[in-house]
Design a protein around this motif. Structure first.
Motif, PDB file in Angstrom:
ATOM      1  N   ALA A 165      37.255  63.999  69.366  1.00 36.56           N
ATOM      2  CA  ALA A 165      37.228  62.973  68.326  1.00 36.56           C
ATOM      3  C   ALA A 165      38.169  63.356  67.195  1.00 36.56           C
ATOM      4  CB  ALA A 165      35.802  62.815  67.792  1.00 36.56           C
ATOM      5  N   PRO A 166      38.969  62.414  66.676  1.00 35.30           N
ATOM      6  CA  PRO A 166      39.863  62.716  65.563  1.00 35.30           C
ATOM      7  C   PRO A 166      39.090  63.215  64.345  1.00 35.30           C
ATOM      8  CG  PRO A 166      40.370  60.572  66.522  1.00 35.30           C
ATOM      9  CD  PRO A 166      39.081  61.016  67.120  1.00 35.30           C
ATOM     10  N   GLY A 167      39.480  64.351  63.808  1.00 35.47           N
ATOM     11  CA  GLY A 167      38.833  64.898  62.623  1.00 35.47           C
ATOM     12  C   GLY A 167      37.785  65.941  62.913  1.00 35.47           C
ATOM     13  N   ILE A 168      37.518  66.223  64.200  1.00 34.53           N
ATOM     14  CA  ILE A 168      36.438  67.169  64.507  1.00 34.53           C
ATOM     15  C   ILE A 168      36.799  68.583  64.043  1.00 34.53           C
ATOM     16  CG2 ILE A 168      37.194  67.804  66.843  1.00 34.53           C
ATOM     17  CD1 ILE A 168      34.202  67.593  67.661  1.00 34.53           C
ATOM     18  N   GLY A 169      38.110  68.893  64.035  1.00 33.30           N
ATOM     19  CA  GLY A 169      38.528  70.208  63.547  1.00 33.30           C
ATOM     20  C   GLY A 169      38.231  70.382  62.071  1.00 33.30           C
ATOM     21  N   VAL A 170      38.420  69.322  61.295  1.00 32.74           N
ATOM     22  CA  VAL A 170      38.097  69.366  59.872  1.00 32.74           C
ATOM     23  C   VAL A 170      36.602  69.537  59.677  1.00 32.74           C
ATOM     24  CG1 VAL A 170      38.218  68.097  57.692  1.00 32.74           C
ATOM     25  CG2 VAL A 170      40.091  67.922  59.348  1.00 32.74           C
TER      26      VAL A 170
ATOM     27  N   PHE B 286      29.361  64.327  71.981  1.00 29.33           N
ATOM     28  CA  PHE B 286      30.162  65.353  71.324  1.00 29.33           C
ATOM     29  C   PHE B 286      29.338  66.576  70.915  1.00 29.33           C
ATOM     30  CE2 PHE B 286      32.479  61.378  70.265  1.00 29.33           C
ATOM     31  CZ  PHE B 286      33.669  61.675  70.904  1.00 29.33           C
ATOM     32  N   LEU B 287      28.035  66.531  71.136  1.00 29.62           N
ATOM     33  CA  LEU B 287      27.147  67.548  70.602  1.00 29.62           C
ATOM     34  C   LEU B 287      27.458  68.941  71.144  1.00 29.62           C
ATOM     35  CD1 LEU B 287      24.883  67.775  68.607  1.00 29.62           C
ATOM     36  CD2 LEU B 287      23.264  67.266  70.420  1.00 29.62           C
ATOM     37  N   ASP B 288      27.546  69.087  72.466  1.00 30.52           N
ATOM     38  CA  ASP B 288      27.781  70.412  73.041  1.00 30.52           C
ATOM     39  C   ASP B 288      29.132  70.973  72.620  1.00 30.52           C
ATOM     40  OD1 ASP B 288      25.335  70.507  74.273  1.00 30.52           O
ATOM     41  OD2 ASP B 288      26.041  69.823  76.222  1.00 30.52           O
ATOM     42  N   ASP B 289      30.164  70.133  72.632  1.00 22.75           N
ATOM     43  CA  ASP B 289      31.489  70.600  72.232  1.00 22.75           C
ATOM     44  C   ASP B 289      31.511  71.036  70.775  1.00 22.75           C
ATOM     45  OD1 ASP B 289      32.504  70.175  74.736  1.00 22.75           O
ATOM     46  OD2 ASP B 289      33.392  68.222  74.270  1.00 22.75           O
ATOM     47  N   LEU B 290      30.811  70.299  69.919  1.00 28.55           N
ATOM     48  CA  LEU B 290      30.770  70.658  68.502  1.00 28.55           C
ATOM     49  C   LEU B 290      30.052  71.991  68.303  1.00 28.55           C
ATOM     50  CD1 LEU B 290      31.329  69.986  65.551  1.00 28.55           C
ATOM     51  CD2 LEU B 290      29.213  68.646  65.518  1.00 28.55           C
ATOM     52  N   ARG B 291      28.951  72.199  69.002  1.00 27.37           N
ATOM     53  CA  ARG B 291      28.215  73.462  68.883  1.00 27.37           C
ATOM     54  C   ARG B 291      29.086  74.646  69.287  1.00 27.37           C
ATOM     55  NH1 ARG B 291      22.384  72.389  71.632  1.00 27.37           N
ATOM     56  NH2 ARG B 291      21.971  74.478  70.812  1.00 27.37           N
ATOM     57  N   LYS B 292      29.819  74.481  70.401  1.00 29.43           N
ATOM     58  CA  LYS B 292      30.700  75.560  70.856  1.00 29.43           C
ATOM     59  C   LYS B 292      31.815  75.817  69.850  1.00 29.43           C
ATOM     60  CE  LYS B 292      29.881  74.572  75.759  1.00 29.43           C
ATOM     61  NZ  LYS B 292      30.478  74.012  77.014  1.00 29.43           N
ATOM     62  N   ALA B 293      32.380  74.749  69.313  1.00 22.67           N
ATOM     63  CA  ALA B 293      33.482  74.901  68.359  1.00 22.67           C
ATOM     64  C   ALA B 293      33.028  75.597  67.083  1.00 22.67           C
ATOM     65  CB  ALA B 293      34.077  73.521  68.038  1.00 22.67           C
ATOM     66  N   ILE B 294      31.830  75.275  66.616  1.00 28.87           N
ATOM     67  CA  ILE B 294      31.315  75.917  65.395  1.00 28.87           C
ATOM     68  C   ILE B 294      31.106  77.411  65.631  1.00 28.87           C
ATOM     69  CG2 ILE B 294      29.306  76.059  63.878  1.00 28.87           C
ATOM     70  CD1 ILE B 294      28.994  73.004  64.303  1.00 28.87           C
ATOM     71  N   ARG B 295      30.482  77.750  66.750  1.00 28.02           N
ATOM     72  CA  ARG B 295      30.237  79.173  67.031  1.00 28.02           C
ATOM     73  C   ARG B 295      31.551  79.944  67.162  1.00 28.02           C
ATOM     74  NH1 ARG B 295      25.992  76.959  70.395  1.00 28.02           N
ATOM     75  NH2 ARG B 295      27.306  77.209  72.253  1.00 28.02           N
ATOM     76  N   LYS B 296      32.541  79.321  67.819  1.00 28.36           N
ATOM     77  CA  LYS B 296      33.845  79.975  67.957  1.00 28.36           C
ATOM     78  C   LYS B 296      34.502  80.169  66.594  1.00 28.36           C
ATOM     79  CE  LYS B 296      38.347  79.451  70.229  1.00 28.36           C
ATOM     80  NZ  LYS B 296      39.171  78.604  71.138  1.00 28.36           N
TER      81      LYS B 296
ATOM     82  N   VAL C  98      25.892  68.152  56.180  1.00 27.87           N
ATOM     83  CA  VAL C  98      27.227  67.615  56.450  1.00 27.87           C
ATOM     84  C   VAL C  98      27.048  66.441  57.402  1.00 27.87           C
ATOM     85  CG1 VAL C  98      29.543  68.102  57.321  1.00 27.87           C
ATOM     86  CG2 VAL C  98      28.200  69.948  56.272  1.00 27.87           C
ATOM     87  N   ASP C  99      27.708  65.311  57.110  1.00 30.99           N
ATOM     88  CA  ASP C  99      27.560  64.129  57.958  1.00 30.99           C
ATOM     89  C   ASP C  99      28.785  63.955  58.844  1.00 30.99           C
ATOM     90  OD1 ASP C  99      26.059  61.595  58.613  1.00 30.99           O
ATOM     91  OD2 ASP C  99      28.001  60.765  58.008  1.00 30.99           O
ATOM     92  N   TRP C 100      28.524  63.748  60.130  1.00 32.89           N
ATOM     93  CA  TRP C 100      29.602  63.540  61.103  1.00 32.89           C
ATOM     94  C   TRP C 100      30.550  62.423  60.656  1.00 32.89           C
ATOM     95  CZ3 TRP C 100      31.284  65.120  66.041  1.00 32.89           C
ATOM     96  CH2 TRP C 100      32.050  64.197  66.749  1.00 32.89           C
ATOM     97  N   GLY C 101      29.992  61.283  60.249  1.00 33.44           N
ATOM     98  CA  GLY C 101      30.794  60.123  59.923  1.00 33.44           C
ATOM     99  C   GLY C 101      31.710  60.297  58.731  1.00 33.44           C
ATOM    100  N   THR C 102      31.418  61.266  57.861  1.00 31.01           N
ATOM    101  CA  THR C 102      32.260  61.504  56.686  1.00 31.01           C
ATOM    102  C   THR C 102      33.601  62.110  57.062  1.00 31.01           C
ATOM    103  OG1 THR C 102      30.294  61.814  55.310  1.00 31.01           O
ATOM    104  CG2 THR C 102      32.379  62.684  54.452  1.00 31.01           C
ATOM    105  N   TRP C 103      33.598  62.933  58.138  1.00 28.42           N
ATOM    106  CA  TRP C 103      34.776  63.726  58.471  1.00 28.42           C
ATOM    107  C   TRP C 103      35.444  63.325  59.787  1.00 28.42           C
ATOM    108  CZ3 TRP C 103      36.248  66.573  54.529  1.00 28.42           C
ATOM    109  CH2 TRP C 103      35.287  66.937  53.586  1.00 28.42           C
ATOM    110  N   VAL C 104      34.715  62.659  60.676  1.00 28.50           N
ATOM    111  CA  VAL C 104      35.263  62.325  61.983  1.00 28.50           C
ATOM    112  C   VAL C 104      35.520  60.827  62.061  1.00 28.50           C
ATOM    113  CG1 VAL C 104      34.913  62.421  64.475  1.00 28.50           C
ATOM    114  CG2 VAL C 104      34.054  64.266  63.015  1.00 28.50           C
ATOM    115  N   LEU C 105      36.738  60.464  62.419  1.00 34.44           N
ATOM    116  CA  LEU C 105      37.102  59.064  62.511  1.00 34.44           C
ATOM    117  C   LEU C 105      36.619  58.469  63.820  1.00 34.44           C
ATOM    118  CD1 LEU C 105      40.810  59.347  61.316  1.00 34.44           C
ATOM    119  CD2 LEU C 105      38.815  58.754  59.927  1.00 34.44           C
ATOM    120  N   ASP C 106      36.277  57.193  63.817  1.00 35.32           N
ATOM    121  CA  ASP C 106      35.945  56.521  65.077  1.00 35.32           C
ATOM    122  C   ASP C 106      37.176  56.456  65.954  1.00 35.32           C
ATOM    123  OD1 ASP C 106      33.362  56.078  64.288  1.00 35.32           O
ATOM    124  OD2 ASP C 106      33.797  54.133  63.395  1.00 35.32           O
ATOM    125  N   ALA C 107      36.943  56.793  67.258  1.00 32.88           N
ATOM    126  CA  ALA C 107      38.087  56.770  68.180  1.00 32.88           C
ATOM    127  C   ALA C 107      38.552  55.342  68.429  1.00 32.88           C
ATOM    128  CB  ALA C 107      37.700  57.443  69.489  1.00 32.88           C
TER     129      ALA C 107
END
Length: 246
Positions: free
Chosen positions: A134-139, A163-173, A237-246
């Protein structure tokens, strides 16, 4: 289950179909969640009813009243057909089919039309095509990391399931790259991120001020001057604040 002619239809089994997978909603002893098991033609397959137990009273009574009824025979065939895997999608042995739209067939049952076991549902999620990043997930990951560094934990609202599992992995990394071990967990739709390492790295005086402020807010001690009260951690932190709709 009310065993009447109107109930003797193909609506007997409490099932749903997801991407071609036929699933039965089932109860597991020792918990209140409703689980899922998948249909199978394997030799280990079992029936929707627990054949080790006596027939439900409503079915037994109906057999006594009219055991040669074709509708009743068809109903029993569906309930006793060995068509289901003996374990749920989350790997647990199950007791019996959960009561569905046809009604309860054990006195202690309640109608359950929706699976609630999160582990079973996560297995179902893996059957769907994976979405791209998703655009903005890195931010978002960077913002969460800053919260955890500052306060030792954070939580994220509004994360779509795909996106839940990918986000969890990215945060831990991300946190590992900063030298912090961390844990993530999902509770009531909130993604919680925690790091004991990050918490230990925070100035002890700051942590002590948080504790003092919490005690004051509970009314255990007299309130201090406004200037003496530590800034309360803002962990959300809210997902919608930082991640743009695809």
């Amino acid at each position: 289950m009310v065993v009447e002619e109107s109930a003797m239809t193909d609506e007997v089994l409490n099932t749903l179909v997801v991407l071609g997978h036929r699933l039965l909603l089932v109860d597991v002893g020792g918990g209140f969640e409703t689980h899922l098991c998948e249909a199978t033609s394997d030799s280990t397959a079992r029936a929707a009813l627990d054949t080790r137990q006596p027939l439900p009273e409503s079915l037994a009574d109906a057999l006594e009243r009219g055991g040669d009824d074709d509708g009743l025979d068809a109903l029993l065939d569906r309930l006793l057909e060995t068509a289901w895997k003996p374990t749920t999608l989350c790997g647990r042995a199950w007791d019996e089919m959960a009561a569905g739209e046809a009604g309860v067939f054990r006195r202690w049952q309640e109608i359950e039309l929706t699976p609630t076991c999160r582990t079973c549902l996560r297995v179902v999620d893996t059957w769907f095509p994976r979405s791209g990043p998703a655009p903005g997930i890195g931010v978002l990951v960077s913002v969460i990391g800053e919260k955890v560094e500052a306060f030792g934990s954070a939580w994220v609202t509004g994360v779509p399931g795909e996106f839940l599992d990918d986000l969890r992995k990215a945060i831990r990394k991300h946190l590992r790259g900063k030298g912090f071990r961390s844990q993530t967990m999902v509770v009531n739709g909130l993604l919680h991120v925690m790091s004991d390492d990050a918490l230990e790295a925070i100035d002890p005086d700051v942590r002590a001020a948080w504790i003092d402020d919490a005690v004051r807010r509970m009314g255990v001690v007299e309130p201090a001057d406004e200037g003496a009260i530590a800034e309360r951690p803002r962990l959300a932190v809210d997902w919608g604040t930082w991640v743009l709709d695809a």
